[in-house]
Every structure is written in C-alpha cells, then in structure tokens.
Write a protein that holds these residues in place. Structure first.
Motif, PDB file in Angstrom:
ATOM      1  N   GLN A   1       0.700  -1.350   0.022  1.00  0.00           N
ATOM      2  CA  GLN A   1       0.026   0.047  -0.036  1.00  0.00           C
ATOM      3  C   GLN A   1       1.201   1.231   0.035  1.00  0.00           C
ATOM      4  O   GLN A   1       0.513   2.382  -0.533  1.00  0.00           O
ATOM      5  CB  GLN A   1      -1.145   0.074   1.126  1.00  0.00           C
ATOM      6  N   GLY A   2       2.133   1.181   0.640  1.00  0.00           N
ATOM      7  CA  GLY A   2       2.902   2.208   0.611  1.00  0.00           C
ATOM      8  C   GLY A   2       3.518   2.673  -0.845  1.00  0.00           C
ATOM      9  O   GLY A   2       3.607   3.826  -1.088  1.00  0.00           O
ATOM     10  N   ARG A   3       3.613   1.517  -1.554  1.00  0.00           N
ATOM     11  CA  ARG A   3       4.177   1.768  -3.065  1.00  0.00           C
ATOM     12  C   ARG A   3       2.938   2.454  -3.741  1.00  0.00           C
ATOM     13  O   ARG A   3       3.315   3.173  -4.846  1.00  0.00           O
ATOM     14  CB  ARG A   3       4.588   0.309  -3.508  1.00  0.00           C
ATOM     15  N   VAL A   4       1.652   2.005  -3.522  1.00  0.00           N
ATOM     16  CA  VAL A   4       0.577   2.652  -4.385  1.00  0.00           C
ATOM     17  C   VAL A   4       0.683   4.153  -4.037  1.00  0.00           C
ATOM     18  O   VAL A   4       0.723   4.659  -4.987  1.00  0.00           O
ATOM     19  CB  VAL A   4      -0.691   2.042  -3.747  1.00  0.00           C
ATOM     20  N   PHE A   5       0.647   4.557  -2.884  1.00  0.00           N
ATOM     21  CA  PHE A   5       0.898   6.014  -2.653  1.00  0.00           C
ATOM     22  C   PHE A   5       2.220   6.690  -3.177  1.00  0.00           C
ATOM     23  O   PHE A   5       2.115   7.705  -3.755  1.00  0.00           O
ATOM     24  CB  PHE A   5       0.648   6.309  -1.004  1.00  0.00           C
ATOM     25  N   SER A   6       3.291   6.002  -3.010  1.00  0.00           N
ATOM     26  CA  SER A   6       4.515   6.612  -3.551  1.00  0.00           C
ATOM     27  C   SER A   6       4.438   6.555  -5.152  1.00  0.00           C
ATOM     28  O   SER A   6       4.982   7.332  -5.598  1.00  0.00           O
ATOM     29  CB  SER A   6       5.795   5.397  -3.215  1.00  0.00           C
ATOM     30  N   ALA A   7       3.700   5.762  -5.815  1.00  0.00           N
ATOM     31  CA  ALA A   7       3.544   5.635  -7.170  1.00  0.00           C
ATOM     32  C   ALA A   7       2.524   6.868  -7.667  1.00  0.00           C
ATOM     33  O   ALA A   7       2.680   7.514  -8.622  1.00  0.00           O
ATOM     34  CB  ALA A   7       3.071   4.571  -7.851  1.00  0.00           C
ATOM     35  N   TYR A   8       1.635   7.153  -6.923  1.00  0.00           N
ATOM     36  CA  TYR A   8       0.428   8.232  -7.408  1.00  0.00           C
ATOM     37  C   TYR A   8       0.629   9.683  -6.825  1.00  0.00           C
ATOM     38  O   TYR A   8      -0.060  10.503  -7.386  1.00  0.00           O
ATOM     39  CB  TYR A   8      -0.697   7.352  -7.214  1.00  0.00           C
ATOM     40  N   LEU A   9       1.119   9.522  -5.370  1.00  0.00           N
ATOM     41  CA  LEU A   9       1.091  11.077  -4.949  1.00  0.00           C
ATOM     42  C   LEU A   9       2.265  11.661  -5.525  1.00  0.00           C
ATOM     43  O   LEU A   9       3.302  11.178  -6.223  1.00  0.00           O
ATOM     44  CB  LEU A   9       1.150  10.748  -3.436  1.00  0.00           C
ATOM     45  N   PRO A  10       2.226  13.202  -5.549  1.00  0.00           N
ATOM     46  CA  PRO A  10       3.490  13.844  -6.006  1.00  0.00           C
ATOM     47  C   PRO A  10       4.567  13.526  -5.003  1.00  0.00           C
ATOM     48  O   PRO A  10       4.351  13.291  -3.851  1.00  0.00           O
ATOM     49  CB  PRO A  10       2.834  15.203  -5.800  1.00  0.00           C
ATOM     50  N   VAL A  11       5.886  13.545  -5.380  1.00  0.00           N
ATOM     51  CA  VAL A  11       6.915  13.120  -4.787  1.00  0.00           C
ATOM     52  C   VAL A  11       7.260  13.909  -3.545  1.00  0.00           C
ATOM     53  O   VAL A  11       7.295  13.485  -2.624  1.00  0.00           O
ATOM     54  CB  VAL A  11       8.180  13.139  -5.652  1.00  0.00           C
ATOM     55  N   GLY A  12       6.617  15.174  -3.535  1.00  0.00           N
ATOM     56  CA  GLY A  12       6.945  16.036  -2.619  1.00  0.00           C
ATOM     57  C   GLY A  12       5.964  15.832  -1.315  1.00  0.00           C
ATOM     58  O   GLY A  12       6.157  16.303  -0.279  1.00  0.00           O
ATOM     59  N   GLU A  13       4.920  15.092  -1.515  1.00  0.00           N
ATOM     60  CA  GLU A  13       4.006  14.605  -0.422  1.00  0.00           C
ATOM     61  C   GLU A  13       4.455  13.380   0.231  1.00  0.00           C
ATOM     62  O   GLU A  13       3.920  13.135   1.030  1.00  0.00           O
ATOM     63  CB  GLU A  13       2.712  14.551  -0.871  1.00  0.00           C
ATOM     64  N   VAL A  14       5.448  12.573  -0.274  1.00  0.00           N
ATOM     65  CA  VAL A  14       5.967  11.604   0.544  1.00  0.00           C
ATOM     66  C   VAL A  14       7.288  11.808   0.964  1.00  0.00           C
ATOM     67  O   VAL A  14       8.348  11.892   0.127  1.00  0.00           O
ATOM     68  CB  VAL A  14       6.099  10.245  -0.603  1.00  0.00           C
ATOM     69  N   PRO A  15       7.504  11.835   2.180  1.00  0.00           N
ATOM     70  CA  PRO A  15       8.767  12.303   2.927  1.00  0.00           C
ATOM     71  C   PRO A  15       9.922  11.413   2.644  1.00  0.00           C
ATOM     72  O   PRO A  15       9.698  10.001   2.518  1.00  0.00           O
ATOM     73  CB  PRO A  15       8.385  12.095   4.540  1.00  0.00           C
ATOM     74  N   GLY A  16      10.863  11.821   2.073  1.00  0.00           N
ATOM     75  CA  GLY A  16      12.256  11.198   1.806  1.00  0.00           C
ATOM     76  C   GLY A  16      12.173  10.318   0.233  1.00  0.00           C
ATOM     77  O   GLY A  16      13.170  10.004  -0.023  1.00  0.00           O
ATOM     78  N   LEU A  17      11.017  10.494  -0.369  1.00  0.00           N
ATOM     79  CA  LEU A  17      10.866   9.802  -1.586  1.00  0.00           C
ATOM     80  C   LEU A  17      11.887  10.266  -2.484  1.00  0.00           C
ATOM     81  O   LEU A  17      12.330   9.439  -3.469  1.00  0.00           O
ATOM     82  CB  LEU A  17       9.390   9.751  -2.139  1.00  0.00           C
ATOM     83  N   ALA A  18      11.991  11.502  -2.812  1.00  0.00           N
ATOM     84  CA  ALA A  18      12.751  12.012  -3.861  1.00  0.00           C
ATOM     85  C   ALA A  18      14.162  11.691  -3.542  1.00  0.00           C
ATOM     86  O   ALA A  18      14.810  11.161  -4.711  1.00  0.00           O
ATOM     87  CB  ALA A  18      12.657  13.856  -3.595  1.00  0.00           C
ATOM     88  N   ARG A  19      14.639  11.480  -2.324  1.00  0.00           N
ATOM     89  CA  ARG A  19      16.060  11.139  -2.300  1.00  0.00           C
ATOM     90  C   ARG A  19      16.212   9.633  -2.641  1.00  0.00           C
ATOM     91  O   ARG A  19      17.076   9.194  -3.269  1.00  0.00           O
ATOM     92  CB  ARG A  19      16.366  11.429  -0.890  1.00  0.00           C
ATOM     93  N   ARG A  20      15.050   8.788  -2.237  1.00  0.00           N
ATOM     94  CA  ARG A  20      15.240   7.650  -2.697  1.00  0.00           C
ATOM     95  C   ARG A  20      15.065   7.092  -4.122  1.00  0.00           C
ATOM     96  O   ARG A  20      15.753   6.312  -4.658  1.00  0.00           O
ATOM     97  CB  ARG A  20      13.943   6.810  -1.667  1.00  0.00           C
ATOM     98  N   LEU A  21      14.228   8.025  -4.639  1.00  0.00           N
ATOM     99  CA  LEU A  21      14.538   7.735  -6.208  1.00  0.00           C
ATOM    100  C   LEU A  21      15.588   8.384  -6.683  1.00  0.00           C
ATOM    101  O   LEU A  21      15.978   7.760  -7.850  1.00  0.00           O
ATOM    102  CB  LEU A  21      13.002   8.646  -6.643  1.00  0.00           C
TER     103      LEU A  21
END
Length: 311
Positions: free
Chosen positions: A208-228
């Motif tokens: 479920q986290g991957r669903v939100f990481s895939a469809y939310l803007p990157v800026g709304e998921v803490p740390g996702l930009a760095r991970r990507l």
C-alpha cells in the motif's frame, strides 16, 4: 498484524503478478518536500515527585516562555509527539521525545505532562517510558467514522473478500505514510489473517505504501525524492505500479503475500485497497485472479467516487 511489521521490513520479493492487465496511463509524481523545524520554548515546574519519576531531576531551572508563543506551535509539537508512536515503537522515553521535538528536555517534559493530563499519553515508571493514552482509542474510532472513504469503501471490501476469500484492507495517507482504516477478514480456510486498524505501513516496502509512492506527488511522500535519486530499481518498480495499477509485496520469510491498488476521487489518490493472503493461498493462478478482481473492484469504487486514473 500490520503490513509493515509482517511484510514491510525483511525478505521483500518485488515482482508483478502474471496476467495483470496493463494500464497505459502512468502519472509521474513531482515536487520535493520542505521540512519544517520547531523552535524551543516552554516552562517546566521545578521539583516534585513526577519530575524525578519521569527523568527530570528536581530543581531544574525552567525556561522562560514569551507571552506571544503561537498556539499553533504548541499544537504542532503535541502532534509531533503523538505521531512518533507506531506499532513497532509503542513506547518512547523522554530522551526520545526530546530528540523528536528538537527542544530541551524540560520543554519536552512539559509537553509530555500536558498530554498525560489530557489522557493522550500514559507514563510507566518501571520502564521510564511513555505510551499512547486511553483517550486516543475513542478518537481513533471517531476518526475512522468521520472518513467518507471508509464508509464508501466498506461494501466494496466485503464484496471483494467474498469473491476471492482473502483478507481485504483499506488504507489512507496520513501525511507521512499509509495508515489502515478498514479490514475485512477472510472467513474460511486454515489460516485467518487480520490487519489491525491504525497500523502505519512502510512507505516503499509495503504494497500500500508503494501505491501512494507511485501516485502521490513526490513532494508529499517524505524522503521519496532522495530514494528515487538513489535507486533505479525503485524508480522502475513505481513505474510498473503505475503501468499495471497493482503493487505487490511478499516477504518469503513471513509467508504473507499482498496486492494493492489505488482508489481515486477525481484525479487524486485517496486510498489504497489491498488483498492480504498467504504465499500458499495466492499461489499459481490464484494470484493473477485475485489481482484482476482487486483491480476491478478498486476501479468500481473509484468510478462511484467520480475518480479517474491520471493520464
């Protein structure tokens, strides 16, 4: 059993189920979050038995408090303390709360005592740790009842569970990670799985986290930009989630297999619906069949909410 604890930490086997129809739309997230910092101010009464019991020695010189400290800062700090408790970390010491707030120990102690007085925290003197208080149990139930998506999704969760006879879960985004707000358990079979409502799930390791990481803007998921930026594998994984509309997570060491799909209202993802089964119960043809049923029911719910998958 929380998805994060069971299938978000170890033994992750990332793969897409065979036979899942491709979704040609694939919205690309964008944006980078900005982190807010909290200042330090507050007053703690010096001395007294509670101070010694909670790790603050008597005679501490209280900090001065400006008369114009905004109330919003107090609310933010209280929320920051409460959000630090998770299924994996149900207890926090005063030192941990102090570090989370980024303030002095007397200031953190003042907030902890105020939350105790409101029934939002409990203190265990034997372990010198805090845990969430009983008042939050009522608030949790009220919060779930106040979520329109939870009420709207309930018959769809029941329908999917009866069709595939697997546990079905609904999660929403709380600003930092997915949190489970609904669970309909499978009713027959040798193994019955259940996911506790209120469980917070891992952002990129849970289905479920991957669903939100895939469809939310990157800026709304803490740390996702760095991970990507650091992981081509994660970029490809989320691209595949957007292509198929289904995210998968299945740590072999726990024997639990999870499929998740997004729920849209308008063009915004508002929830993730997931099928939770065992590796055995979703083996062979049963995995793509469950994935297809999940995708169909999730799309039906999205359609009834006026949702459209972003192009």
């Amino acid at each position: 059993m929380a998805e994060q604890a069971r299938f978000g930490d170890t033994g992750v086997a990332d793969r897409m189920p065979a036979g899942v129809p491709a979704d040609p739309s694939a919205g690309a997230p964008g944006g980078v979050p900005a982190q807010a910092s909290a200042g330090a101010s507050g007053t703690v009464p010096a001395g007294g038995p509670d101070d010694a019991a909670e790790g603050v020695p008597g005679g501490v010189v209280p900090e001065s408090v400006p008369d114009d400290v905004p109330a919003i800062q107090t609310v933010r700090r209280a929320a920051l303390i409460l959000s630090g408790f998770t299924v994996e970390r149900p207890r926090l010491s005063l030192n941990e709360i102090t570090a989370r707030l980024g303030v002095s120990k007397p200031t953190a102690h003042r907030y902890a005592r105020a939350l105790r007085a409101a029934g939002l925290l409990r203190y265990d003197a034997s372990s010198a740790t805090y845990s969430l208080g009983p008042q939050l149990l009522g608030l949790e139930a009220a919060a779930r009842a106040g979520l329109p998506i939870a009420a709207a999704a309930e018959p769809y969760l029941e329908l999917l569970m009866r069709e595939i006879n697997q546990t079905v879960v609904l999660s929403v985004w709380n600003g930092e990670c997915p949190v489970v707000v609904g669970c309909v358990d499978n009713t027959v079979g040798d193994v019955r799985l259940s996911v506790r409502t209120g469980s917070q799930l891992d952002v990129v390791r849970s289905a479920q986290g991957r669903v939100f990481s895939a469809y939310l803007p990157v800026g709304e998921v803490p740390g996702l930009a760095r991970r990507l930026r650091a992981s081509a594998e994660l970029r490809d994984l989320l691209k595949e989630v957007r292509r198929t509309g289904v995210a998968v997570n299945s740590p072999v060491d726990h024997g639990v297999h999870v499929l998740a799909s997004p729920i849209f209202e308008g063009d915004q993802v508002v929830a993730a619906m997931a099928v939770v089964g065992t590796v055995a119960s979703l083996a062979g043809d049963r995995e793509p069949q469950a994935a297809a049923a999940l995708l169909r029911v999730a799309r039906d719910l999205s359609r009834d909410l006026g949702g459209t998958r972003p192009a």
